[in-house]
Structure formats: structure tokens, C-alpha cells
Design a protein around this motif. Structure first.
Motif, PDB file in Angstrom:
ATOM      1  N   TYR A   1      -3.188  -1.966  -2.481  1.00 48.79           N
ATOM      2  CA  TYR A   1      -3.130  -2.751  -3.709  1.00 48.79           C
ATOM      3  C   TYR A   1      -3.297  -4.208  -3.339  1.00 48.79           C
ATOM      4  CZ  TYR A   1      -1.037   1.628  -5.077  1.00 48.79           C
ATOM      5  OH  TYR A   1      -0.798   2.962  -5.259  1.00 48.79           O
ATOM      6  N   GLY A   2      -4.189  -4.911  -4.008  1.00 49.10           N
ATOM      7  CA  GLY A   2      -4.449  -6.313  -3.690  1.00 49.10           C
ATOM      8  C   GLY A   2      -3.356  -7.239  -4.173  1.00 49.10           C
ATOM      9  N   VAL A   3      -3.047  -8.220  -3.356  1.00 43.05           N
ATOM     10  CA  VAL A   3      -2.166  -9.316  -3.733  1.00 43.05           C
ATOM     11  C   VAL A   3      -2.965 -10.571  -3.472  1.00 43.05           C
ATOM     12  CG1 VAL A   3       0.014 -10.520  -3.282  1.00 43.05           C
ATOM     13  CG2 VAL A   3      -0.099  -8.024  -3.089  1.00 43.05           C
ATOM     14  N   GLU A   4      -3.259 -11.327  -4.544  1.00 41.64           N
ATOM     15  CA  GLU A   4      -4.105 -12.507  -4.402  1.00 41.64           C
ATOM     16  C   GLU A   4      -3.370 -13.619  -3.687  1.00 41.64           C
ATOM     17  OE1 GLU A   4      -6.272 -15.699  -7.306  1.00 41.64           O
ATOM     18  OE2 GLU A   4      -6.156 -13.621  -7.964  1.00 41.64           O
TER      19      GLU A   4
ATOM     20  N   TYR B   1       0.809  -1.213   0.000  1.00 42.11           N
ATOM     21  CA  TYR B   1       0.000   0.000   0.000  1.00 42.11           C
ATOM     22  C   TYR B   1       0.849   1.272   0.000  1.00 42.11           C
ATOM     23  CZ  TYR B   1       0.705   0.118   5.134  1.00 42.11           C
ATOM     24  OH  TYR B   1       1.238   0.148   6.397  1.00 42.11           O
ATOM     25  N   SER B   2       0.158   2.358  -0.329  1.00 41.18           N
ATOM     26  CA  SER B   2       0.711   3.706  -0.302  1.00 41.18           C
ATOM     27  C   SER B   2       0.061   4.431   0.871  1.00 41.18           C
ATOM     28  CB  SER B   2       0.357   4.410  -1.611  1.00 41.18           C
ATOM     29  OG  SER B   2       0.441   5.804  -1.481  1.00 41.18           O
ATOM     30  N   MET B   3       0.793   5.354   1.472  1.00 43.55           N
ATOM     31  CA  MET B   3       0.221   6.120   2.583  1.00 43.55           C
ATOM     32  C   MET B   3      -0.890   7.052   2.130  1.00 43.55           C
ATOM     33  SD  MET B   3       3.416   6.916   5.083  1.00 43.55           S
ATOM     34  CE  MET B   3       4.581   7.483   3.853  1.00 43.55           C
ATOM     35  N   GLY B   4      -1.029   7.276   0.840  1.00 43.34           N
ATOM     36  CA  GLY B   4      -2.111   8.102   0.331  1.00 43.34           C
ATOM     37  C   GLY B   4      -1.800   9.585   0.409  1.00 43.34           C
TER      38      GLY B   4
ATOM     39  N   GLY C   1      -2.495   0.299   6.337  1.00 42.50           N
ATOM     40  CA  GLY C   1      -3.124  -0.416   5.238  1.00 42.50           C
ATOM     41  C   GLY C   1      -4.635  -0.334   5.245  1.00 42.50           C
ATOM     42  N   ILE C   2      -5.179   0.667   5.950  1.00 48.42           N
ATOM     43  CA  ILE C   2      -6.630   0.876   5.968  1.00 48.42           C
ATOM     44  C   ILE C   2      -7.024   1.548   4.655  1.00 48.42           C
ATOM     45  CG2 ILE C   2      -8.532   2.098   7.092  1.00 48.42           C
ATOM     46  CD1 ILE C   2      -6.947   1.821   9.708  1.00 48.42           C
ATOM     47  N   PHE C   3      -8.060   1.023   4.005  1.00 50.41           N
ATOM     48  CA  PHE C   3      -8.488   1.537   2.711  1.00 50.41           C
ATOM     49  C   PHE C   3      -8.854   3.016   2.761  1.00 50.41           C
ATOM     50  CE2 PHE C   3      -9.235  -2.970   2.025  1.00 50.41           C
ATOM     51  CZ  PHE C   3      -8.740  -3.135   0.752  1.00 50.41           C
ATOM     52  N   LEU C   4      -8.481   3.724   1.702  1.00 53.85           N
ATOM     53  CA  LEU C   4      -8.866   5.120   1.516  1.00 53.85           C
ATOM     54  C   LEU C   4     -10.344   5.156   1.147  1.00 53.85           C
ATOM     55  CD1 LEU C   4      -7.778   8.070   1.135  1.00 53.85           C
ATOM     56  CD2 LEU C   4      -7.518   7.506  -1.263  1.00 53.85           C
ATOM     57  N   THR C   5     -11.119   5.962   1.833  1.00 50.54           N
ATOM     58  CA  THR C   5     -12.539   6.071   1.509  1.00 50.54           C
ATOM     59  C   THR C   5     -12.724   7.151   0.459  1.00 50.54           C
ATOM     60  OG1 THR C   5     -12.880   7.591   3.352  1.00 50.54           O
ATOM     61  CG2 THR C   5     -13.297   5.261   3.772  1.00 50.54           C
ATOM     62  N   ASP C   6     -13.714   6.984  -0.393  1.00 51.20           N
ATOM     63  CA  ASP C   6     -13.971   7.932  -1.480  1.00 51.20           C
ATOM     64  C   ASP C   6     -14.152   9.350  -0.951  1.00 51.20           C
ATOM     65  OD1 ASP C   6     -13.826   5.959  -3.365  1.00 51.20           O
ATOM     66  OD2 ASP C   6     -15.990   5.599  -3.381  1.00 51.20           O
ATOM     67  N   GLY C   7     -13.436  10.276  -1.566  1.00 54.60           N
ATOM     68  CA  GLY C   7     -13.572  11.683  -1.225  1.00 54.60           C
ATOM     69  C   GLY C   7     -12.860  12.093   0.050  1.00 54.60           C
ATOM     70  N   SER C   8     -12.104  11.209   0.644  1.00 55.58           N
ATOM     71  CA  SER C   8     -11.426  11.509   1.900  1.00 55.58           C
ATOM     72  C   SER C   8      -9.918  11.454   1.706  1.00 55.58           C
ATOM     73  CB  SER C   8     -11.840  10.493   2.967  1.00 55.58           C
ATOM     74  OG  SER C   8     -11.052  10.649   4.115  1.00 55.58           O
ATOM     75  N   ASP C   9      -9.196  12.235   2.469  1.00 48.81           N
ATOM     76  CA  ASP C   9      -7.732  12.168   2.463  1.00 48.81           C
ATOM     77  C   ASP C   9      -7.217  11.211   3.526  1.00 48.81           C
ATOM     78  OD1 ASP C   9      -7.412  13.927   0.372  1.00 48.81           O
ATOM     79  OD2 ASP C   9      -7.134  15.672   1.643  1.00 48.81           O
ATOM     80  N   ASP C  10      -8.128  10.641   4.312  1.00 48.33           N
ATOM     81  CA  ASP C  10      -7.748   9.713   5.371  1.00 48.33           C
ATOM     82  C   ASP C  10      -7.702   8.291   4.824  1.00 48.33           C
ATOM     83  OD1 ASP C  10      -7.723  11.798   7.195  1.00 48.33           O
ATOM     84  OD2 ASP C  10      -9.843  11.534   7.683  1.00 48.33           O
ATOM     85  N   GLY C  11      -6.747   7.525   5.271  1.00 50.53           N
ATOM     86  CA  GLY C  11      -6.625   6.134   4.854  1.00 50.53           C
ATOM     87  C   GLY C  11      -5.491   5.951   3.862  1.00 50.53           C
ATOM     88  N   ASP C  12      -5.258   4.714   3.484  1.00 52.10           N
ATOM     89  CA  ASP C  12      -4.170   4.356   2.583  1.00 52.10           C
ATOM     90  C   ASP C  12      -4.728   3.856   1.258  1.00 52.10           C
ATOM     91  OD1 ASP C  12      -2.267   4.825   4.650  1.00 52.10           O
ATOM     92  OD2 ASP C  12      -2.646   2.832   5.460  1.00 52.10           O
TER      93      ASP C  12
END
Length: 86
Positions: A74-77, A49-52, A60-71
Motif C-alpha cells: 500500500y502506498g504512503v506518499e 504491506y500485507s504478506m499476500g 514489501g516486494i510487489f505482488l505480480t499479477d496472477g502470482s501468489d508470490d510477493g506482497d
């Protein structure tokens, strides 16, 4: 590069540095110029992941749409040891 490493070694690397130079010429940086963060914990799928935009490592918490909070995660299967795709 992670999948190529996994295919060649039957495991994911412990650190991104293991990908250089055989699978990558150099370690990539994210869209914000910072190094990507990688975690590979036993028994779990690895996380890349990227720090965003906010530049904060949120673990590694997902970035929520429209927010600057979160990371930006990238998925690794994780391969299925039984060979099934379900």
C-alpha cells in the motif's frame, strides 16, 4: 490514519502501534487475517504491506499479477518538503 498522524506530528510513526487509540481503535488486519506490516526508515517513504496470499513476508516486494508470490503493498506518499507537487 498514517496521513492523519503525519499531519498532527510532522512525521510518520515508528510503528503502527503509535496510531492506537488516537487515530485507530485497533490495528487493522489484512484480507487474509494477518497483521499488516509497516516499516519506516529514516529518509525513505514508509512502507505498509500485507504478506499476500502466500503468507510469506517478502520484504514489501510487489505482488505480480496472477502470482501468489510477493506482497500486497500500500502506498504512503512521501511529502515534498519544498511544497511542490512534482
Amino acid at each position: 490514519a498514517l496521513e492523519a498522524y503525519h499531519h498532527a506530528n510532522a512525521r510518520y510513526p515508528n510503528a503502527l502501534e503509535e496510531l492506537v487509540p488516537k487515530f485507530l481503535k485497533q490495528l487493522p488486519r489484512d484480507a487474509f487475517g494477518a497483521p499488516l506490516i509497516y516499516r519506516s526508515e529514516s529518509g525513505q517513504a514508509p512502507v505498509l504491506y500485507s504478506m499476500g496470499r502466500d503468507g510469506a513476508d517478502d520484504g514489501g516486494i510487489f505482488l505480480t499479477d496472477g502470482s501468489d508470490d510477493g506482497d500486497l503493498v500500500y502506498g504512503v506518499e512521501q511529502p515534498n518538503p519544498g511544497g511542490n507537487t512534482q
